[in-house]
Design a protein around this motif. Structure first.
Motif, mmCIF file in Angstrom:
data_model
loop_
_atom_site.group_PDB
_atom_site.id
_atom_site.type_symbol
_atom_site.label_atom_id
_atom_site.label_comp_id
_atom_site.label_asym_id
_atom_site.label_seq_id
_atom_site.Cartn_x
_atom_site.Cartn_y
_atom_site.Cartn_z
ATOM 1 N N THR A 1 0.833 -1.212 0.000
ATOM 2 C CA THR A 1 0.000 0.000 0.000
ATOM 3 C C THR A 1 0.867 1.262 0.000
ATOM 4 O O THR A 1 0.529 2.247 -0.663
ATOM 5 C CB THR A 1 -0.941 0.013 1.220
ATOM 6 N N GLN A 2 1.987 1.236 0.717
ATOM 7 C CA GLN A 2 2.886 2.397 0.710
ATOM 8 C C GLN A 2 3.476 2.604 -0.680
ATOM 9 O O GLN A 2 3.575 3.749 -1.164
ATOM 10 C CB GLN A 2 4.013 2.219 1.730
ATOM 11 N N GLU A 3 3.868 1.528 -1.346
ATOM 12 C CA GLU A 3 4.422 1.653 -2.694
ATOM 13 C C GLU A 3 3.376 2.183 -3.663
ATOM 14 O O GLU A 3 3.668 3.017 -4.518
ATOM 15 C CB GLU A 3 4.964 0.304 -3.174
ATOM 16 N N GLU A 4 2.137 1.680 -3.532
ATOM 17 C CA GLU A 4 1.061 2.172 -4.400
ATOM 18 C C GLU A 4 0.808 3.660 -4.157
ATOM 19 O O GLU A 4 0.612 4.437 -5.095
ATOM 20 C CB GLU A 4 -0.218 1.353 -4.173
ATOM 21 N N ALA A 5 0.814 4.028 -2.880
ATOM 22 C CA ALA A 5 0.608 5.444 -2.552
ATOM 23 C C ALA A 5 1.750 6.283 -3.114
ATOM 24 O O ALA A 5 1.527 7.381 -3.657
ATOM 25 C CB ALA A 5 0.504 5.628 -1.045
#
Length: 118
Positions: free
Chosen positions: A93-97
């Motif tokens: 989720t951090q990478e997607e964000a």
């Protein structure tokens, strides 16, 4: 006449003599064969027992699964799989964000460049 009777009796005895010895030798041969067969079978039995003992002792040295499993100490699990899953999901989720933010910045810079060109 008596001598002739004795000669005839001797001839009859001599005729049956070899036959009886042949019968005795056949019986002795059969007994010897039987003794030899029993001796061979007993040797095979002893050999089988010795091979079984050696295989068992070697197997005990190498195969330990199943017999003393209840005595093995259970260690705590060094990996918490559910925590690892959560950590990976957070990273995703951090990478997607971060990718969305990078895309937004990129689209804003493109828009700014287009406006400055006009």
């Amino acid at each position: 006449m008596e001598q002739e009777k004795n000669n005839v009796e001797l001839e009859e005895i001599s005729e049956f003599g070899p036959i009886e010895t042949q019968i005795e030798t056949e019986v002795e041969r059969a007994k010897k064969k039987r003794r030899e067969a029993i001796f061979e079978m007993s040797l095979f039995l002893i050999l089988g027992i010795l091979i079984g003992i050696t295989l068992k002792t070697e197997a005990v040295k190498k195969i330990t699964i199943g017999f003393n499993d209840y005595q093995i100490k259970k260690y705590e699990q060094s990996y918490d799989i559910s925590a690892m899953k959560r950590k990976l999901e957070d990273q995703i989720t951090q990478e997607e964000a971060a990718q969305q933010a990078a895309q937004q910045i990129q689209t804003q810079t493109q828009q700014n460049q287009q406006e400055s060109q006009k």
